[in-house]
Design a protein around this motif. Sequence first.
Motif, PDB file in Angstrom:
ATOM      1  N   LYS A  35       0.831  -1.214   0.000  1.00 36.66           N
ATOM      2  CA  LYS A  35       0.000   0.000   0.000  1.00 36.66           C
ATOM      3  C   LYS A  35       0.865   1.263   0.000  1.00 36.66           C
ATOM      4  CE  LYS A  35      -4.144  -1.945   2.138  1.00 36.66           C
ATOM      5  NZ  LYS A  35      -3.777  -3.374   2.028  1.00 36.66           N
ATOM      6  N   VAL A  37       2.575   4.717  -1.516  1.00 38.58           N
ATOM      7  CA  VAL A  37       2.140   5.849  -2.330  1.00 38.58           C
ATOM      8  C   VAL A  37       3.216   6.099  -3.379  1.00 38.58           C
ATOM      9  CG1 VAL A  37       0.877   6.875  -0.418  1.00 38.58           C
ATOM     10  CG2 VAL A  37       3.218   7.611  -0.864  1.00 38.58           C
ATOM     11  N   GLY A  43      -0.187   6.517  -9.090  1.00 37.06           N
ATOM     12  CA  GLY A  43      -0.493   7.234  -7.853  1.00 37.06           C
ATOM     13  C   GLY A  43      -1.907   7.783  -7.855  1.00 37.06           C
ATOM     14  N   LEU A  46      -4.289   4.912  -7.335  1.00 35.27           N
ATOM     15  CA  LEU A  46      -4.368   4.489  -5.932  1.00 35.27           C
ATOM     16  C   LEU A  46      -5.300   5.407  -5.148  1.00 35.27           C
ATOM     17  CD1 LEU A  46      -0.600   3.671  -5.266  1.00 35.27           C
ATOM     18  CD2 LEU A  46      -2.473   2.027  -5.414  1.00 35.27           C
ATOM     19  N   ALA A  47      -5.208   6.722  -5.420  1.00 36.72           N
ATOM     20  CA  ALA A  47      -6.079   7.676  -4.727  1.00 36.72           C
ATOM     21  C   ALA A  47      -7.539   7.448  -5.088  1.00 36.72           C
ATOM     22  CB  ALA A  47      -5.648   9.101  -5.081  1.00 36.72           C
ATOM     23  N   TYR A  50      -8.895   4.300  -3.465  1.00 35.56           N
ATOM     24  CA  TYR A  50      -9.217   4.493  -2.046  1.00 35.56           C
ATOM     25  C   TYR A  50     -10.514   5.281  -1.879  1.00 35.56           C
ATOM     26  CZ  TYR A  50      -8.816   5.915   2.827  1.00 35.56           C
ATOM     27  OH  TYR A  50      -9.065   6.134   4.163  1.00 35.56           O
ATOM     28  N   GLN A 168      -2.439  11.677  -1.874  1.00 34.17           N
ATOM     29  CA  GLN A 168      -2.442  10.375  -1.194  1.00 34.17           C
ATOM     30  C   GLN A 168      -2.144  10.516   0.295  1.00 34.17           C
ATOM     31  OE1 GLN A 168      -0.609   7.055  -3.827  1.00 34.17           O
ATOM     32  NE2 GLN A 168       0.137   8.971  -4.689  1.00 34.17           N
ATOM     33  N   GLN A 172      -3.306   8.361   3.835  1.00 37.10           N
ATOM     34  CA  GLN A 172      -2.240   7.424   4.177  1.00 37.10           C
ATOM     35  C   GLN A 172      -1.444   7.968   5.358  1.00 37.10           C
ATOM     36  OE1 GLN A 172      -1.698   4.501   3.170  1.00 37.10           O
ATOM     37  NE2 GLN A 172      -2.195   4.208   1.016  1.00 37.10           N
ATOM     38  N   VAL A 177       3.932   8.127   3.298  1.00 30.38           N
ATOM     39  CA  VAL A 177       4.294   9.226   2.400  1.00 30.38           C
ATOM     40  C   VAL A 177       5.814   9.353   2.300  1.00 30.38           C
ATOM     41  CG1 VAL A 177       4.098  11.709   1.976  1.00 30.38           C
ATOM     42  CG2 VAL A 177       2.157  10.450   2.930  1.00 30.38           C
TER      43      VAL A 177
END
Length: 288
Positions: A35, A37, A43, A46-47, A50, A168, A172, A177
């Motif tokens: 998981k 970032v 990227g 992934l955002a 989520y 992100q 997260q 990060v």
Amino acid sequence: MGKQNVFKTLGSVLIVILGNVLYALSVKLFLLPAKLVTGGTTGIGLAVNYAAGVPVATFVLIFNVVMLAAGFAVLGKQFALTTIVSTFTYPIALNVLEFLLGDVVLTQDIFICTIFSGLGIGLSLGIVIRAGASTGGMDIPPLVLNHYFKLPVSVGLYLFDFIILLVQALFQPLEKVFYGIVLVIIYTVTLDKMLLMGTTKTEIRVVSGHAREICDAILEKMDRGVTLLSAKGGYLREDTTVVLSVISNRELPRVERLIHEIDPESFIVVNRVSEVSGKGFTMSKEYR
């Protein structure tokens, strides 16, 4: 198009496909399980995953197609042709790998995942770019900004990656990060190394009173080209000659021994050059 050009084009396409499959494999095996970032289209995917639950591969495919259309409209047909393979190969490969590998997890160590994600992504991007293609996706907005506003592409890439990381960071832990920043640094450095791999050479400059003998020795014993440059000494103001030659990295010790045998007091400057093209390197030599 001749048969040779067809095979060359086909080879380039296969290399681009290989690079994108390696990219998808790195994301599937290391980035997603931890998981992590990251920047770029992945990227953003992934955002969105989520926030809305949209599969990363699905989002990447849609986003890449939209960016491909924008690139075609602004940057022209030639750019689109070099980008179209990556536009579809990466998201499809990611989707196929998610289906084939399912919940396979090689490691849950976030540090190992960060290292191997960065190495894999940097290596795959290097393969694609060295083949003369673009990875598409988030490569395109900085090019569009450069086209309209003359914003340097490198600045645009870093700006978008920074924004994507910040987005992100909203969902997260701060630690993730930080790992994401390390990931971006690793794949950037790996990409740079990949782009220069195999092309670096060594430049030597020799200041000596025996310039002609050194020149002849390099020509005859090393079979390397030599250029003689006219110069003037800074202290005595005497005219002198500088011997300039570019050799492979492995030939440096032999050349230095050769020069010192002729003139032990010669002044030698050695530089690493990132790329050399021309006869003897990218073109065959012609002997006269």
